[in-house]
Motif scaffolding. Sequence first.
Motif, PDB file in Angstrom:
ATOM      1  N   SER A   1       0.840  -1.185   0.000  1.00  0.00           N
ATOM      2  CA  SER A   1       0.000   0.000   0.000  1.00  0.00           C
ATOM      3  C   SER A   1       0.878   1.238   0.000  1.00  0.00           C
ATOM      4  CB  SER A   1      -0.895  -0.002   1.244  1.00  0.00           C
ATOM      5  OG  SER A   1      -1.612   1.214   1.367  1.00  0.00           O
ATOM      6  N   ARG A   2       0.406   2.278  -0.706  1.00  0.00           N
ATOM      7  CA  ARG A   2       1.164   3.536  -0.736  1.00  0.00           C
ATOM      8  C   ARG A   2       0.221   4.725  -0.764  1.00  0.00           C
ATOM      9  NH1 ARG A   2       6.182   5.053  -0.989  1.00  0.00           N
ATOM     10  NH2 ARG A   2       6.764   7.073  -1.885  1.00  0.00           N
ATOM     11  N   LYS A   3       0.601   5.745   0.007  1.00  0.00           N
ATOM     12  CA  LYS A   3      -0.126   7.007   0.029  1.00  0.00           C
ATOM     13  C   LYS A   3       0.306   7.849  -1.170  1.00  0.00           C
ATOM     14  CE  LYS A   3      -0.627  11.133   2.961  1.00  0.00           C
ATOM     15  NZ  LYS A   3      -0.192  11.741   4.245  1.00  0.00           N
ATOM     16  N   ILE A   4      -0.659   8.236  -2.001  1.00  0.00           N
ATOM     17  CA  ILE A   4      -0.363   9.037  -3.183  1.00  0.00           C
ATOM     18  C   ILE A   4      -0.313  10.523  -2.826  1.00  0.00           C
ATOM     19  CG2 ILE A   4      -1.044   9.558  -5.546  1.00  0.00           C
ATOM     20  CD1 ILE A   4      -0.238   6.619  -5.015  1.00  0.00           C
ATOM     21  N   ASN A   5      -1.326  10.982  -2.118  1.00  0.00           N
ATOM     22  CA  ASN A   5      -1.351  12.350  -1.602  1.00  0.00           C
ATOM     23  C   ASN A   5      -2.207  12.365  -0.349  1.00  0.00           C
ATOM     24  OD1 ASN A   5      -4.141  12.620  -2.466  1.00  0.00           O
ATOM     25  ND2 ASN A   5      -3.373  13.047  -4.542  1.00  0.00           N
ATOM     26  N   GLU A   6      -2.571  13.529   0.145  1.00  0.00           N
ATOM     27  CA  GLU A   6      -3.294  13.615   1.413  1.00  0.00           C
ATOM     28  C   GLU A   6      -4.677  12.989   1.350  1.00  0.00           C
ATOM     29  OE1 GLU A   6      -2.041  14.537   4.298  1.00  0.00           O
ATOM     30  OE2 GLU A   6      -0.145  14.712   3.203  1.00  0.00           O
ATOM     31  N   ARG A   7      -5.218  12.807   0.178  1.00  0.00           N
ATOM     32  CA  ARG A   7      -6.569  12.261   0.048  1.00  0.00           C
ATOM     33  C   ARG A   7      -6.606  10.866  -0.573  1.00  0.00           C
ATOM     34  NH1 ARG A   7     -10.261  17.397  -2.077  1.00  0.00           N
ATOM     35  NH2 ARG A   7      -9.987  18.705  -0.196  1.00  0.00           N
ATOM     36  N   LEU A   8      -5.614  10.533  -1.371  1.00  0.00           N
ATOM     37  CA  LEU A   8      -5.677   9.323  -2.196  1.00  0.00           C
ATOM     38  C   LEU A   8      -4.573   8.347  -1.816  1.00  0.00           C
ATOM     39  CD1 LEU A   8      -6.949   7.864  -4.685  1.00  0.00           C
ATOM     40  CD2 LEU A   8      -5.239   9.081  -6.081  1.00  0.00           C
ATOM     41  N   SER A   9      -4.935   7.057  -1.759  1.00  0.00           N
ATOM     42  CA  SER A   9      -3.962   5.979  -1.565  1.00  0.00           C
ATOM     43  C   SER A   9      -4.309   4.828  -2.489  1.00  0.00           C
ATOM     44  CB  SER A   9      -3.933   5.510  -0.104  1.00  0.00           C
ATOM     45  OG  SER A   9      -5.189   4.944   0.259  1.00  0.00           O
ATOM     46  N   ALA A  10      -3.341   3.967  -2.752  1.00  0.00           N
ATOM     47  CA  ALA A  10      -3.544   2.820  -3.638  1.00  0.00           C
ATOM     48  C   ALA A  10      -2.840   1.605  -3.058  1.00  0.00           C
ATOM     49  CB  ALA A  10      -3.028   3.130  -5.043  1.00  0.00           C
ATOM     50  N   GLY A  11      -3.256   0.429  -3.491  1.00  0.00           N
ATOM     51  CA  GLY A  11      -2.636  -0.795  -2.994  1.00  0.00           C
ATOM     52  C   GLY A  11      -2.902  -1.969  -3.913  1.00  0.00           C
ATOM     53  N   VAL A  12      -2.083  -3.013  -3.768  1.00  0.00           N
ATOM     54  CA  VAL A  12      -2.245  -4.229  -4.567  1.00  0.00           C
ATOM     55  C   VAL A  12      -2.061  -5.445  -3.670  1.00  0.00           C
ATOM     56  CG1 VAL A  12      -1.525  -3.204  -6.769  1.00  0.00           C
ATOM     57  CG2 VAL A  12       0.196  -4.203  -5.234  1.00  0.00           C
ATOM     58  N   ASN A  13      -2.701  -6.533  -4.062  1.00  0.00           N
ATOM     59  CA  ASN A  13      -2.492  -7.851  -3.469  1.00  0.00           C
ATOM     60  C   ASN A  13      -1.993  -8.803  -4.544  1.00  0.00           C
ATOM     61  OD1 ASN A  13      -3.424  -7.328  -0.850  1.00  0.00           O
ATOM     62  ND2 ASN A  13      -5.540  -7.821  -1.370  1.00  0.00           N
ATOM     63  N   PHE A  14      -0.981  -9.580  -4.215  1.00  0.00           N
ATOM     64  CA  PHE A  14      -0.594 -10.721  -5.031  1.00  0.00           C
ATOM     65  C   PHE A  14      -0.975 -11.955  -4.219  1.00  0.00           C
ATOM     66  CE2 PHE A  14       2.217  -7.233  -6.151  1.00  0.00           C
ATOM     67  CZ  PHE A  14       2.063  -7.194  -7.531  1.00  0.00           C
ATOM     68  N   LYS A  15      -1.753 -12.843  -4.812  1.00  0.00           N
ATOM     69  CA  LYS A  15      -2.306 -13.928  -3.998  1.00  0.00           C
ATOM     70  C   LYS A  15      -2.284 -15.262  -4.729  1.00  0.00           C
ATOM     71  CE  LYS A  15      -7.177 -12.931  -5.136  1.00  0.00           C
ATOM     72  NZ  LYS A  15      -8.446 -12.418  -4.592  1.00  0.00           N
ATOM     73  N   GLY A  16      -2.197 -16.299  -3.927  1.00  0.00           N
ATOM     74  CA  GLY A  16      -2.273 -17.661  -4.438  1.00  0.00           C
ATOM     75  C   GLY A  16      -3.176 -18.480  -3.551  1.00  0.00           C
ATOM     76  N   ILE A  17      -3.840 -19.481  -4.129  1.00  0.00           N
ATOM     77  CA  ILE A  17      -4.716 -20.356  -3.348  1.00  0.00           C
ATOM     78  C   ILE A  17      -4.382 -21.815  -3.650  1.00  0.00           C
ATOM     79  CG2 ILE A  17      -6.567 -18.637  -3.411  1.00  0.00           C
ATOM     80  CD1 ILE A  17      -8.080 -20.594  -5.271  1.00  0.00           C
ATOM     81  N   ARG A  18      -4.686 -22.649  -2.691  1.00  0.00           N
ATOM     82  CA  ARG A  18      -4.604 -24.097  -2.866  1.00  0.00           C
ATOM     83  C   ARG A  18      -5.870 -24.702  -2.293  1.00  0.00           C
ATOM     84  NH1 ARG A  18      -3.354 -28.746   0.031  1.00  0.00           N
ATOM     85  NH2 ARG A  18      -2.446 -30.440  -1.212  1.00  0.00           N
ATOM     86  N   ARG A  19      -6.518 -25.549  -3.070  1.00  0.00           N
ATOM     87  CA  ARG A  19      -7.741 -26.214  -2.629  1.00  0.00           C
ATOM     88  C   ARG A  19      -7.518 -27.716  -2.704  1.00  0.00           C
ATOM     89  NH1 ARG A  19     -12.929 -23.835  -5.400  1.00  0.00           N
ATOM     90  NH2 ARG A  19     -13.730 -24.320  -3.309  1.00  0.00           N
ATOM     91  N   SER A  20      -7.971 -28.433  -1.700  1.00  0.00           N
ATOM     92  CA  SER A  20      -7.762 -29.884  -1.681  1.00  0.00           C
ATOM     93  C   SER A  20      -8.993 -30.593  -1.146  1.00  0.00           C
ATOM     94  CB  SER A  20      -6.542 -30.245  -0.818  1.00  0.00           C
ATOM     95  OG  SER A  20      -6.768 -29.902   0.541  1.00  0.00           O
ATOM     96  N   ILE A  21      -9.241 -31.762  -1.690  1.00  0.00           N
ATOM     97  CA  ILE A  21     -10.292 -32.662  -1.194  1.00  0.00           C
ATOM     98  C   ILE A  21      -9.598 -33.960  -0.818  1.00  0.00           C
ATOM     99  CG2 ILE A  21     -12.478 -33.816  -1.704  1.00  0.00           C
ATOM    100  CD1 ILE A  21     -12.985 -31.713  -3.824  1.00  0.00           C
ATOM    101  N   GLY A  22      -9.114 -34.023   0.419  1.00  0.00           N
ATOM    102  CA  GLY A  22      -8.307 -35.153   0.850  1.00  0.00           C
ATOM    103  C   GLY A  22      -7.137 -35.338  -0.094  1.00  0.00           C
ATOM    104  N   ASP A  23      -6.844 -36.601  -0.413  1.00  0.00           N
ATOM    105  CA  ASP A  23      -5.839 -36.921  -1.424  1.00  0.00           C
ATOM    106  C   ASP A  23      -6.473 -37.186  -2.781  1.00  0.00           C
ATOM    107  OD1 ASP A  23      -3.735 -36.759   0.417  1.00  0.00           O
ATOM    108  OD2 ASP A  23      -4.045 -38.838   1.077  1.00  0.00           O
ATOM    109  N   PHE A  24      -7.762 -36.901  -2.901  1.00  0.00           N
ATOM    110  CA  PHE A  24      -8.482 -37.229  -4.130  1.00  0.00           C
ATOM    111  C   PHE A  24      -8.293 -36.181  -5.225  1.00  0.00           C
ATOM    112  CE2 PHE A  24     -10.735 -39.133  -0.568  1.00  0.00           C
ATOM    113  CZ  PHE A  24     -10.798 -40.460  -0.961  1.00  0.00           C
ATOM    114  N   ALA A  25      -8.257 -34.912  -4.857  1.00  0.00           N
ATOM    115  CA  ALA A  25      -8.149 -33.860  -5.867  1.00  0.00           C
ATOM    116  C   ALA A  25      -7.586 -32.604  -5.229  1.00  0.00           C
ATOM    117  CB  ALA A  25      -9.511 -33.570  -6.491  1.00  0.00           C
TER     118      ALA A  25
END
Length: 381
Positions: free
Chosen positions: A156-180
């Motif tokens: 996240s970064r402050k652009i000026n006194e009123r505005l800020s911006a941010g990003v997320n980099f994300k990963g997920i893992r989904r599992s159903i036991g050892d089946f999938a």
Amino acid sequence: MLSCRFPRVFILTVLLLFLMGGRPANGQRIAKYGADFLAGGVDARALGMGGAYVAHASEITAGYWNPAGLYHISSTQVSYMHVSRFSGAVTFDYGGVAVPLDERSALGISFFRSGVNDIVNTLNAWDPVLQQPRANYESLITTFSAADWALFLSYSRKINERLSAGVNFKGIRRSIGDFAQAYGYSMDAGAQYRVGVYRFGVNIQDLSTMLQSWSVNREEFQLNGDEINPDTGQPYTFSEVFGQDLPQGGTELVLPVVRLGSGAVWPVGDRHSATAGFDVDVAFDGQRAFVPNMGDVSFHPRVGGAFNYAGVAEVRAGLQRIQTGGDLGGITASPTVGAGVRLDRISLDLSFGDFVGITAEDLGFTYRLSAIIRLQPPDQQ
């Protein structure tokens, strides 16, 4: 009745879990609920306000609600939340750490896990020859877990006194036991704008579109029995015993969701304040059942408010899961309430909610307990 239903328990459980993940199959398809395990939100303060928090997020949990607000932290923060849903059948855990880089920027990392444990596997407890449970079926029944994991890296970064911006980099893992299992990667982008008492925010989730790739471990579906099918002369296969084909792997697309937020924080006297928020999520994945929509575009509004006493104690209330139609007809919503205390270095928050149109006896209430610890900067120790 037992001999009819017993062999179907396992396969129905697995197939229902696949359906919850958007029915992975060969080729790409749009997943309506491909990342839905993250949709419930984090932070009991935000959830006590019905989740109307995109414009208000300003501490460590901004990594989830809107990364643009993360820069507001002035010291390292650590957060944790635990939720038990459906009378304890489903658990959700969140944890995070955020560090200010300087007066205008901050970095955070967040972990999420949603899981269902002790799912019964009766795959090898059925006798395909006698068409009934094996004599020693109790010893052949095992259990497994279905779990979804996510990792967010936020800036996240402050652009000026009123505005800020941010990003997320994300990963997920989904599992159903050892089946999938499945893996997916994407990014979010957000912004906040503040003028006077008013606040506005936007967070575009999965801006890059998340591609989830499912793989199925077919060996896990092999039967361990020695029975031979007289028609083929080979051991019985999964399809022959259960009358259904094995689930197939494949890829699915999780489309972006635009989360729009607005709100205000008004001073009340010299020491108190009142907060209001209104958010709406705009989704493009074709959800139409019981939600306001325009074709394949659906809208998911949330509204909430809070009253803060002397910067120490706060009470909150809100509405979420605002829906149309259904068995009750008209418009229905799920209310939320919450409270919390903020001390010098720690905040403790509790929120409570139920499920719209469903009694607590059916699915139980949902309690969310969260904590934020603010570590003292080294130069102040």
